[in-house]
Design a protein around this motif. Structure first.
Motif, PDB file in Angstrom:
ATOM      1  N   THR A 119      -4.151  -0.235   5.275  1.00  0.00           N
ATOM      2  CA  THR A 119      -4.911   0.566   4.308  1.00  0.00           C
ATOM      3  C   THR A 119      -5.227   1.938   4.880  1.00  0.00           C
ATOM      4  OG1 THR A 119      -5.884  -1.417   3.312  1.00  0.00           O
ATOM      5  CG2 THR A 119      -7.007   0.673   2.937  1.00  0.00           C
ATOM      6  N   ALA A 120      -5.775   1.957   6.093  1.00  0.00           N
ATOM      7  CA  ALA A 120      -6.115   3.225   6.733  1.00  0.00           C
ATOM      8  C   ALA A 120      -4.873   4.084   6.949  1.00  0.00           C
ATOM      9  CB  ALA A 120      -6.823   2.975   8.058  1.00  0.00           C
ATOM     10  N   ASP A 121      -3.759   3.454   7.300  1.00  0.00           N
ATOM     11  CA  ASP A 121      -2.521   4.192   7.534  1.00  0.00           C
ATOM     12  C   ASP A 121      -2.035   4.868   6.257  1.00  0.00           C
ATOM     13  OD1 ASP A 121      -0.314   5.019   9.177  1.00  0.00           O
ATOM     14  OD2 ASP A 121       0.907   3.475   8.220  1.00  0.00           O
ATOM     15  N   ALA A 122      -2.090   4.154   5.140  1.00  0.00           N
ATOM     16  CA  ALA A 122      -1.637   4.728   3.870  1.00  0.00           C
ATOM     17  C   ALA A 122      -2.512   5.898   3.447  1.00  0.00           C
ATOM     18  CB  ALA A 122      -1.632   3.650   2.791  1.00  0.00           C
ATOM     19  N   LEU A 123      -3.815   5.777   3.614  1.00  0.00           N
ATOM     20  CA  LEU A 123      -4.714   6.868   3.247  1.00  0.00           C
ATOM     21  C   LEU A 123      -4.568   8.038   4.206  1.00  0.00           C
ATOM     22  CD1 LEU A 123      -6.891   8.063   1.500  1.00  0.00           C
ATOM     23  CD2 LEU A 123      -8.595   6.667   2.709  1.00  0.00           C
ATOM     24  N   ALA A 124      -4.439   7.760   5.499  1.00  0.00           N
ATOM     25  CA  ALA A 124      -4.243   8.830   6.479  1.00  0.00           C
ATOM     26  C   ALA A 124      -2.951   9.588   6.218  1.00  0.00           C
ATOM     27  CB  ALA A 124      -4.247   8.250   7.892  1.00  0.00           C
ATOM     28  N   GLN A 125      -1.907   8.878   5.829  1.00  0.00           N
ATOM     29  CA  GLN A 125      -0.635   9.533   5.517  1.00  0.00           C
ATOM     30  C   GLN A 125      -0.801  10.519   4.362  1.00  0.00           C
ATOM     31  OE1 GLN A 125       2.506   6.884   4.253  1.00  0.00           O
ATOM     32  NE2 GLN A 125       4.112   8.364   4.780  1.00  0.00           N
ATOM     33  N   ALA A 126      -1.525  10.110   3.332  1.00  0.00           N
ATOM     34  CA  ALA A 126      -1.760  11.010   2.193  1.00  0.00           C
ATOM     35  C   ALA A 126      -2.560  12.228   2.625  1.00  0.00           C
ATOM     36  CB  ALA A 126      -2.487  10.253   1.089  1.00  0.00           C
TER      37      ALA A 126
ATOM     38  N   LEU B   7       0.799  -1.228   0.000  1.00  0.00           N
ATOM     39  CA  LEU B   7       0.000   0.000   0.000  1.00  0.00           C
ATOM     40  C   LEU B   7       0.830   1.276   0.000  1.00  0.00           C
ATOM     41  CD1 LEU B   7      -2.680  -1.345   2.404  1.00  0.00           C
ATOM     42  CD2 LEU B   7      -3.167  -0.387   0.162  1.00  0.00           C
ATOM     43  N   ARG B   8       2.145   1.145  -0.109  1.00  0.00           N
ATOM     44  CA  ARG B   8       2.993   2.325  -0.128  1.00  0.00           C
ATOM     45  C   ARG B   8       2.644   3.202  -1.335  1.00  0.00           C
ATOM     46  NH1 ARG B   8       8.697   0.340   0.440  1.00  0.00           N
ATOM     47  NH2 ARG B   8       7.870  -0.249   2.490  1.00  0.00           N
ATOM     48  N   ASN B   9       2.326   4.468  -1.061  1.00  0.00           N
ATOM     49  CA  ASN B   9       1.949   5.435  -2.107  1.00  0.00           C
ATOM     50  C   ASN B   9       0.750   4.970  -2.922  1.00  0.00           C
ATOM     51  OD1 ASN B   9       4.208   7.136  -1.469  1.00  0.00           O
ATOM     52  ND2 ASN B   9       5.518   5.762  -2.662  1.00  0.00           N
ATOM     53  N   ALA B  10      -0.141   4.221  -2.281  1.00  0.00           N
ATOM     54  CA  ALA B  10      -1.306   3.699  -2.994  1.00  0.00           C
ATOM     55  C   ALA B  10      -2.387   4.748  -3.203  1.00  0.00           C
ATOM     56  CB  ALA B  10      -1.891   2.505  -2.240  1.00  0.00           C
ATOM     57  N   PHE B  11      -2.400   5.800  -2.378  1.00  0.00           N
ATOM     58  CA  PHE B  11      -3.451   6.810  -2.447  1.00  0.00           C
ATOM     59  C   PHE B  11      -2.877   8.189  -2.761  1.00  0.00           C
ATOM     60  CE2 PHE B  11      -4.931   3.559   0.550  1.00  0.00           C
ATOM     61  CZ  PHE B  11      -6.136   3.199  -0.028  1.00  0.00           C
ATOM     62  N   SER B  12      -3.680   8.985  -3.448  1.00  0.00           N
ATOM     63  CA  SER B  12      -3.302  10.368  -3.743  1.00  0.00           C
ATOM     64  C   SER B  12      -4.471  11.292  -3.454  1.00  0.00           C
ATOM     65  CB  SER B  12      -2.896  10.538  -5.211  1.00  0.00           C
ATOM     66  OG  SER B  12      -1.666   9.914  -5.474  1.00  0.00           O
ATOM     67  N   VAL B  13      -4.155  12.501  -3.005  1.00  0.00           N
ATOM     68  CA  VAL B  13      -5.145  13.560  -2.841  1.00  0.00           C
ATOM     69  C   VAL B  13      -5.101  14.412  -4.096  1.00  0.00           C
ATOM     70  CG1 VAL B  13      -5.829  15.571  -1.499  1.00  0.00           C
ATOM     71  CG2 VAL B  13      -4.918  13.541  -0.336  1.00  0.00           C
TER      72      VAL B  13
ATOM     73  N   ARG C  45      -6.279  16.080  11.783  1.00  0.00           N
ATOM     74  CA  ARG C  45      -6.709  14.873  12.504  1.00  0.00           C
ATOM     75  C   ARG C  45      -7.431  13.925  11.552  1.00  0.00           C
ATOM     76  NH1 ARG C  45     -10.668  14.522  17.906  1.00  0.00           N
ATOM     77  NH2 ARG C  45     -11.199  12.312  17.660  1.00  0.00           N
ATOM     78  N   VAL C  46      -7.049  12.665  11.599  1.00  0.00           N
ATOM     79  CA  VAL C  46      -7.694  11.629  10.790  1.00  0.00           C
ATOM     80  C   VAL C  46      -8.076  10.477  11.709  1.00  0.00           C
ATOM     81  CG1 VAL C  46      -7.479  10.003   8.879  1.00  0.00           C
ATOM     82  CG2 VAL C  46      -6.352  12.245   8.735  1.00  0.00           C
ATOM     83  N   ASP C  47      -9.365  10.194  11.799  1.00  0.00           N
ATOM     84  CA  ASP C  47      -9.840   9.038  12.547  1.00  0.00           C
ATOM     85  C   ASP C  47     -10.309   7.967  11.577  1.00  0.00           C
ATOM     86  OD1 ASP C  47      -9.369  10.470  14.862  1.00  0.00           O
ATOM     87  OD2 ASP C  47     -11.454  11.130  15.085  1.00  0.00           O
ATOM     88  N   VAL C  48     -10.474   6.774  12.100  1.00  0.00           N
ATOM     89  CA  VAL C  48     -10.923   5.639  11.291  1.00  0.00           C
ATOM     90  C   VAL C  48     -12.164   5.032  11.927  1.00  0.00           C
ATOM     91  CG1 VAL C  48     -10.281   3.425  10.255  1.00  0.00           C
ATOM     92  CG2 VAL C  48      -8.524   5.171  10.641  1.00  0.00           C
TER      93      VAL C  48
ATOM     94  N   GLN D 110     -10.066  20.053   8.639  1.00  0.00           N
ATOM     95  CA  GLN D 110      -8.989  19.707   9.557  1.00  0.00           C
ATOM     96  C   GLN D 110      -9.235  18.403  10.300  1.00  0.00           C
ATOM     97  OE1 GLN D 110      -5.876  21.295  10.050  1.00  0.00           O
ATOM     98  NE2 GLN D 110      -6.625  22.028   8.071  1.00  0.00           N
ATOM     99  N   HIS D 111     -10.462  17.928  10.279  1.00  0.00           N
ATOM    100  CA  HIS D 111     -10.794  16.658  10.942  1.00  0.00           C
ATOM    101  C   HIS D 111     -11.600  15.815   9.961  1.00  0.00           C
ATOM    102  CE1 HIS D 111     -12.932  14.398  14.501  1.00  0.00           C
ATOM    103  NE2 HIS D 111     -12.116  13.616  13.813  1.00  0.00           N
ATOM    104  N   ILE D 112     -11.001  14.715   9.511  1.00  0.00           N
ATOM    105  CA  ILE D 112     -11.609  13.838   8.511  1.00  0.00           C
ATOM    106  C   ILE D 112     -11.651  12.418   9.064  1.00  0.00           C
ATOM    107  CG2 ILE D 112     -11.228  12.752   6.238  1.00  0.00           C
ATOM    108  CD1 ILE D 112     -10.152  15.420   5.254  1.00  0.00           C
ATOM    109  N   VAL D 113     -12.700  11.702   8.716  1.00  0.00           N
ATOM    110  CA  VAL D 113     -12.820  10.292   9.088  1.00  0.00           C
ATOM    111  C   VAL D 113     -12.743   9.424   7.840  1.00  0.00           C
ATOM    112  CG1 VAL D 113     -14.574   8.579   9.708  1.00  0.00           C
ATOM    113  CG2 VAL D 113     -13.987  10.363  11.320  1.00  0.00           C
ATOM    114  N   ILE D 114     -11.950   8.359   7.934  1.00  0.00           N
ATOM    115  CA  ILE D 114     -11.884   7.313   6.915  1.00  0.00           C
ATOM    116  C   ILE D 114     -12.852   6.204   7.320  1.00  0.00           C
ATOM    117  CG2 ILE D 114     -10.424   5.512   5.913  1.00  0.00           C
ATOM    118  CD1 ILE D 114      -8.016   7.380   6.510  1.00  0.00           C
TER     119      ILE D 114
END
Length: 235
Positions: free
Chosen positions: A210-217, A183-189, A225-228, A196-200
């Motif tokens: 998966t959540a980590d890769a998307l949160a990183q992007a 999943l490295r670099n699997a997602f792009s914005v 802040r990114v919650d899951v 400022q606060h988004i939930v996956i």
């Protein structure tokens, strides 16, 4: 919202909910009877960051050893149920057999938990599917669950800001280390984020890769802040 409420009233009157598992009358507007609801395995004692279940009960929020060693890019996880046989049935039937009724049940179960426990975000982003996977499957199960959450909790859905760059291999086929690499670099914005606060939202969390890769992007593009939110957490 008023139209949706009237549709729910009409549906519940003429097509009252029935339990998906046993066919008995549903309760509290759910497609689930009380007995089957009580049989669902709760994730009561878990790491507040990644949702991994603890073997012993805890009385205060704690981090698991993995998160203490290396914190993921997301901040908090809400996973009210364990991925046992019942949740596995609901999720796999939704994912592979397009049982949309399961998305409604999963969304309502998750929303009930979140109404009592979660700080609500500015928007919801369902985990995106790659366009090829979407063409093969015909729908995104995470999006279907997220639609019910967004409606029930009155939170906007963002379906346009993030994409999946690569048609990655199924995570279930890979060990934990390979999942992260996969999943490295699997997602792009692809569009500006004004929140400022988004939930996956996803159906189930196994390792959190998966959540980590998307949160990183998302955080790379300025989200604070990114919650899951997931329906179930694998042990």
């Amino acid at each position: 919202m008023k139209v949706n409420n009237w549709l729910n009233i009409i549906q519940n009157k003429w097509l009252p909910p029935r339990c998906i598992f046993c066919g008995q009358a549903g309760f509290d507007g759910l497609d689930l009877c009380r007995a089957c609801y009580d049989d669902l395995s709760r994730n009561l004692h878990c790491c507040y960051r990644c949702g991994e279940p603890f073997e012993t009960a805890i009385s205060t929020p704690q981090l698991c050893g993995r998160c203490l060693k290396k914190s993921p890019h997301f901040d908090e996880t809400h996973a009210p149920f364990l991925y046992d046989d019942l949740l596995r049935f609901l999720i796999t039937q939704l994912k592979f057999n397009q049982r949309y009724l399961h998305a409604r049940l999963l969304g309502n179960l998750l929303a009930t938990h979140l109404e009592q426990t979660a700080e609500l975000p500015e928007c919801i982003i369902p985990v995106p599917l790659h366009r090829r996977r979407y063409q093969e499957r015909g729908f995104n199960q995470s999006l279907e669950i997220a639609r019910h959450l967004a409606n029930r909790l009155s939170i906007p859905l963002d379906l346009n800001s993030c994409i999946r760059n690569r048609n990655t291999a199924h995570q279930t086929e890979l060990p934990a280390k390979q999942r992260r690499k996969n999943l490295r670099n699997a997602f792009s914005v692809i569009s500006p984020l004004n929140h400022q606060h988004i939930v996956i939202v996803d159906d189930v969390m196994t390792t959190g890769a998966t959540a980590d890769a998307l949160a990183q992007a998302l955080k790379h593009h300025g989200v604070n802040r990114v919650d899951v939110w997931v329906c179930a957490r694998a042990c």
